[in-house]
Design an enzyme around this catalytic site. Sequence first.
Site, PDB file in Angstrom:
ATOM      1  N   TYR A  67      67.764 -21.684 -29.146  1.00 54.57           N
ATOM      2  CA  TYR A  67      68.000 -21.578 -27.668  1.00 54.57           C
ATOM      3  C   TYR A  67      68.150 -20.872 -27.233  1.00 54.57           C
ATOM      4  O   TYR A  67      70.247 -20.824 -27.062  1.00 54.57           O
ATOM      5  CB  TYR A  67      67.484 -22.390 -26.511  1.00 54.57           C
ATOM      6  CG  TYR A  67      67.207 -22.373 -25.416  1.00 54.57           C
ATOM      7  CD1 TYR A  67      65.799 -22.140 -24.827  1.00 54.57           C
ATOM      8  CD2 TYR A  67      68.127 -22.816 -23.407  1.00 54.57           C
ATOM      9  CE1 TYR A  67      65.777 -21.597 -23.721  1.00 54.57           C
ATOM     10  CE2 TYR A  67      67.687 -22.237 -23.266  1.00 54.57           C
ATOM     11  CZ  TYR A  67      66.516 -21.414 -22.440  1.00 54.57           C
ATOM     12  OH  TYR A  67      65.456 -21.097 -21.253  1.00 54.57           O
ATOM     13  N   ASP A  94      75.461 -15.738 -29.341  1.00 53.24           N
ATOM     14  CA  ASP A  94      75.207 -16.441 -28.786  1.00 53.24           C
ATOM     15  C   ASP A  94      76.332 -17.942 -28.021  1.00 53.24           C
ATOM     16  O   ASP A  94      76.010 -18.960 -29.308  1.00 53.24           O
ATOM     17  CB  ASP A  94      73.500 -17.204 -28.467  1.00 53.24           C
ATOM     18  CG  ASP A  94      73.347 -17.856 -27.625  1.00 53.24           C
ATOM     19  OD1 ASP A  94      74.292 -17.986 -26.724  1.00 53.24           O
ATOM     20  OD2 ASP A  94      72.379 -17.877 -26.444  1.00 53.24           O
ATOM     21  N   LYS A 107      79.148 -20.660 -18.899  1.00 52.64           N
ATOM     22  CA  LYS A 107      79.592 -22.037 -18.785  1.00 52.64           C
ATOM     23  C   LYS A 107      80.710 -22.184 -18.981  1.00 52.64           C
ATOM     24  O   LYS A 107      80.908 -21.966 -17.224  1.00 52.64           O
ATOM     25  CB  LYS A 107      78.873 -22.735 -19.827  1.00 52.64           C
ATOM     26  CG  LYS A 107      77.103 -23.363 -19.783  1.00 52.64           C
ATOM     27  CD  LYS A 107      77.020 -24.127 -21.367  1.00 52.64           C
ATOM     28  CE  LYS A 107      75.408 -24.748 -21.171  1.00 52.64           C
ATOM     29  NZ  LYS A 107      74.547 -24.983 -19.806  1.00 52.64           N
TER      30      LYS A 107
END
Length: 421
Positions: free
Chosen positions: A145, A240, A268
């Site tokens: 994702y 990613d 994050k």
Amino acid sequence: MALTTRSELYRRALELIPGGVNSPVRAMKAVGLDEPFFVARGEGAHLFDVDGNRYLDWVLSWGPLIFGHADAETVEAVREAALRGTTFGAPTEAEVELAAEIADAVPSVEKVRLVSSGTEAAMSALRLARGFTKRDRIVKFAGCYHGHADALLASAGSGLATLGIPSTPGVPAAVAADTIVCPYNDVNTVAEAVLRYGEGLAAIIVEPVAGNMGVVPPADGFLEALRQLCDASGALLVFDEVITGFRVARGGAQERFGVTPDLTILGKIVGGGLPLAAFGGRADVMDHLAPTGPVYQAGTLSGNPLATAAGLSVLRRLRDDSVYEELEQRGARLEAGLREFGRVRRVGAMLTLFMTDRGVRNFDDAQACDTERYGALFRHLLERGIYVAPSQFEAMFVSLAHTVEDIDRTVEAVGEFFRNG
């Protein structure tokens, strides 16, 4: 009048917010709950909900809180920044300092652009890859994702690489048509895709450690093969590392596995838990961004002073190697305790207990797990004050706020579930 219970809040939320939540997994429907709990506050490794319940938290806002909730140094850094102003839409010293911290830590990053979310960073990184290579197609992997930008919401069935199809209404087929989806950890299929589409291939984008099908490490040689295929075809390799960046090592998965991409997406931890993300990489590629180059990207809140303050507070402390030694030890203890109850896949301070006795190498393997049993385990743990991810296809995140006692308590509660059938 204030709403004080989860049921009252959820009823009101359903009237105002689609599904009552601002991100779908928060509804907790996948694990059999009729309504989610609503958080009142966090402290260290624990959450407290509006009904007064206390939970040992293994989700940690999906990974960024490496020092736990309401970390005093982070909170103080944000407070001091807020006193000087909450947003400027103009350059600040902290943006430059955070960029320097990222470039010092992450092997691939020579220059970096700050943005506000992982979705924005992934979307922008791929636009840049296409602009730099003057090509359109990208390769991604089923179960990885990269946010909800249209071109990345594509999936594929089993078998050979196929051109992507949208996996959600609202995405035009033409947008996903240049997205090629391959099985994770399958070098042969990627090589076939590169052979078939290589002349028009702008990038291969991958989670170097999958975290959105549950934690699935890269097979031996997989990342190295992607690097070689990109070099041979002229495509850019994009990692990613929204989840793995600063979590599995200070320099992320690329440091841990020794494979350097052309571009890296971060989120994050890089923002210390505040809304901040970044993408960076080779200087010659990054210089194609406006205002020095023709590829446009912008954002009023990019480099927000509160977020950069939080990010700097956290990243500067991650220079200490003992942080990762401690996280590795705690992650290994949790893995060892859970191993007898299913298939555990772990990399550093992130892991997943898969409800299967078979290996998990890709998204098909993950989807074959017993999700209903995982839902039952989730409810069992929640009743005992332990909060794990409300989905089989997510990770548990270990922090420095978790203690040995927290780990052992969690293992014991999982064991109770399995002993009782």
